[in-house]
Write a protein that holds these residues in place. Structure first.
Motif, mmCIF file in Angstrom:
data_model
loop_
_atom_site.group_PDB
_atom_site.id
_atom_site.type_symbol
_atom_site.label_atom_id
_atom_site.label_comp_id
_atom_site.label_asym_id
_atom_site.label_seq_id
_atom_site.Cartn_x
_atom_site.Cartn_y
_atom_site.Cartn_z
ATOM 1 N N ASP A 8 0.852 -1.194 0.000
ATOM 2 C CA ASP A 8 0.000 0.000 0.000
ATOM 3 C C ASP A 8 0.887 1.244 0.000
ATOM 4 O O ASP A 8 1.422 1.637 1.032
ATOM 5 N N GLY A 9 1.021 1.854 -1.159
ATOM 6 C CA GLY A 9 1.864 3.033 -1.301
ATOM 7 C C GLY A 9 1.299 4.285 -0.657
ATOM 8 O O GLY A 9 2.008 5.276 -0.514
ATOM 9 N N ASP A 10 0.030 4.272 -0.258
ATOM 10 C CA ASP A 10 -0.565 5.418 0.432
ATOM 11 C C ASP A 10 -0.269 5.395 1.929
ATOM 12 O O ASP A 10 -0.538 6.363 2.623
ATOM 13 N N CYS A 11 0.240 4.281 2.418
ATOM 14 C CA CYS A 11 0.498 4.123 3.846
ATOM 15 C C CYS A 11 1.956 4.461 4.144
ATOM 16 O O CYS A 11 2.869 3.821 3.611
ATOM 17 N N ALA A 12 2.174 5.449 4.998
ATOM 18 C CA ALA A 12 3.534 5.854 5.349
ATOM 19 C C ALA A 12 4.274 4.727 6.071
ATOM 20 O O ALA A 12 5.471 4.529 5.848
ATOM 21 N N PHE A 13 3.587 3.985 6.939
ATOM 22 C CA PHE A 13 4.232 2.880 7.644
ATOM 23 C C PHE A 13 4.680 1.812 6.646
ATOM 24 O O PHE A 13 5.812 1.335 6.701
ATOM 25 N N CYS A 14 3.801 1.456 5.712
ATOM 26 C CA CYS A 14 4.152 0.453 4.692
ATOM 27 C C CYS A 14 5.324 0.937 3.842
ATOM 28 O O CYS A 14 6.232 0.170 3.522
ATOM 29 N N THR A 15 5.291 2.208 3.475
ATOM 30 C CA THR A 15 6.354 2.775 2.654
ATOM 31 C C THR A 15 7.677 2.743 3.397
ATOM 32 O O THR A 15 8.716 2.421 2.810
ATOM 33 N N PHE A 20 13.029 0.066 4.115
ATOM 34 C CA PHE A 20 13.928 -0.833 4.844
ATOM 35 C C PHE A 20 14.284 -2.040 3.977
ATOM 36 O O PHE A 20 15.446 -2.433 3.878
ATOM 37 N N ILE A 21 13.268 -2.622 3.343
ATOM 38 C CA ILE A 21 13.507 -3.781 2.474
ATOM 39 C C ILE A 21 14.487 -3.401 1.366
ATOM 40 O O ILE A 21 15.453 -4.128 1.103
ATOM 41 N N ARG A 22 14.259 -2.293 0.722
ATOM 42 C CA ARG A 22 15.132 -1.879 -0.390
ATOM 43 C C ARG A 22 16.568 -1.626 0.059
ATOM 44 O O ARG A 22 17.506 -1.902 -0.680
ATOM 45 N N ARG A 23 16.743 -1.107 1.266
ATOM 46 C CA ARG A 23 18.089 -0.829 1.780
ATOM 47 C C ARG A 23 18.799 -2.073 2.287
ATOM 48 O O ARG A 23 20.008 -2.187 2.176
ATOM 49 N N ARG A 24 18.046 -3.003 2.900
ATOM 50 C CA ARG A 24 18.694 -4.064 3.668
ATOM 51 C C ARG A 24 18.447 -5.499 3.191
ATOM 52 O O ARG A 24 19.094 -6.411 3.676
ATOM 53 N N ILE A 25 17.484 -5.688 2.309
ATOM 54 C CA ILE A 25 17.133 -7.054 1.901
ATOM 55 C C ILE A 25 17.263 -7.160 0.382
ATOM 56 O O ILE A 25 16.329 -6.831 -0.351
ATOM 57 N N PRO A 26 18.434 -7.608 -0.091
ATOM 58 C CA PRO A 26 18.613 -7.710 -1.539
ATOM 59 C C PRO A 26 17.674 -8.749 -2.143
ATOM 60 O O PRO A 26 17.612 -9.882 -1.686
ATOM 61 N N THR A 27 16.947 -8.325 -3.142
ATOM 62 C CA THR A 27 15.987 -9.214 -3.798
ATOM 63 C C THR A 27 15.852 -8.822 -5.262
ATOM 64 O O THR A 27 16.062 -7.656 -5.618
ATOM 65 N N ASP A 28 15.525 -9.789 -6.084
ATOM 66 C CA ASP A 28 15.254 -9.511 -7.492
ATOM 67 C C ASP A 28 13.783 -9.165 -7.713
ATOM 68 O O ASP A 28 13.401 -8.779 -8.817
ATOM 69 N N LEU A 110 1.859 3.117 14.559
ATOM 70 C CA LEU A 110 3.224 2.602 14.636
ATOM 71 C C LEU A 110 4.210 3.641 14.107
ATOM 72 O O LEU A 110 3.809 4.586 13.424
ATOM 73 N N PRO A 111 5.508 3.486 14.422
ATOM 74 C CA PRO A 111 6.500 4.461 13.954
ATOM 75 C C PRO A 111 6.426 4.662 12.443
ATOM 76 O O PRO A 111 6.401 3.694 11.683
ATOM 77 N N GLY A 112 6.344 5.915 12.043
ATOM 78 C CA GLY A 112 6.250 6.243 10.625
ATOM 79 C C GLY A 112 4.826 6.305 10.127
ATOM 80 O O GLY A 112 4.567 6.812 9.045
ATOM 81 N N GLY A 113 3.879 5.782 10.896
ATOM 82 C CA GLY A 113 2.482 5.780 10.480
ATOM 83 C C GLY A 113 1.842 7.147 10.639
ATOM 84 O O GLY A 113 2.279 7.970 11.425
ATOM 85 N N THR A 114 0.812 7.376 9.854
ATOM 86 C CA THR A 114 0.043 8.620 9.935
ATOM 87 C C THR A 114 -1.438 8.258 9.927
ATOM 88 O O THR A 114 -1.797 7.103 9.678
ATOM 89 N N ALA A 115 -2.274 9.247 10.139
ATOM 90 C CA ALA A 115 -3.721 8.996 10.122
ATOM 91 C C ALA A 115 -4.167 8.424 8.778
ATOM 92 O O ALA A 115 -5.110 7.634 8.709
ATOM 93 N N ALA A 116 -3.466 8.773 7.701
ATOM 94 C CA ALA A 116 -3.811 8.260 6.372
ATOM 95 C C ALA A 116 -3.567 6.754 6.258
ATOM 96 O O ALA A 116 -4.089 6.112 5.348
ATOM 97 N N CYS A 117 -2.795 6.191 7.172
ATOM 98 C CA CYS A 117 -2.479 4.757 7.143
ATOM 99 C C CYS A 117 -3.603 3.895 7.722
ATOM 100 O O CYS A 117 -3.581 2.681 7.555
#
Length: 124
Positions: A8-15, A20-28, A110-117
């Motif tokens: 969900d790209g509208d959710c700040a927590f998900c984003t 984190f995944i993009r920085r720390r979890i190498p995946t194809d 949760l940390p990074g979350g907003t009311a829009a989440c």
């Protein structure tokens, strides 16, 4: 064609989790917000994507929620692979959905979350 992880790209927590995944979890796997994904081509619906993250591998049924996260971790090229396998263990698997649902319901708090989440409550 590679796997696709849909969130969900509208959710700040998900984003933030995806960052984190993009920085720390190498995946194809391609990591895309559901709003920008070709859902019909992935065999997904808007409702599925609103309910949980999705992991789609060509020729396989889509995985949702903690099963999607486990698949992404198992497919990584890193030390995260064993955690993905551990999430599939019987006892862990039983607990993972209730934990995932709790996080989804409270992601706006949760940390990074907003009311829009905030996720609207399920319809009766």
């Amino acid at each position: 064609m590679t796997a696709t992880f849909v969130y969900d790209g509208d959710c700040a927590f998900c984003t933030r989790c995806v960052e984190f995944i993009r920085r720390r979890i190498p995946t194809d796997a391609a990591i895309v917000p559901w709003h920008r994904a070709d859902l019909p081509a992935l065999g997904l619906t808007r409702e599925q994507c609103l309910a949980a993250v999705q992991y789609v591998e060509p020729g396989r049924p889509a995985l949702a929620g903690p099963d999607a996260i486990a698949a992404l971790l198992r497919a990584s090229r890193s030390a995260w692979r064993p955690l993905g396998a551990a999430l599939d263990l019987p006892g862990v698997g039983l607990a993972s959905w209730p934990v995932y649902r709790w996080v989804a319901r409270h992601r706006h708090q949760l940390p990074g979350g907003t009311a829009a989440c905030a996720v609207p409550p399920p319809r009766p």
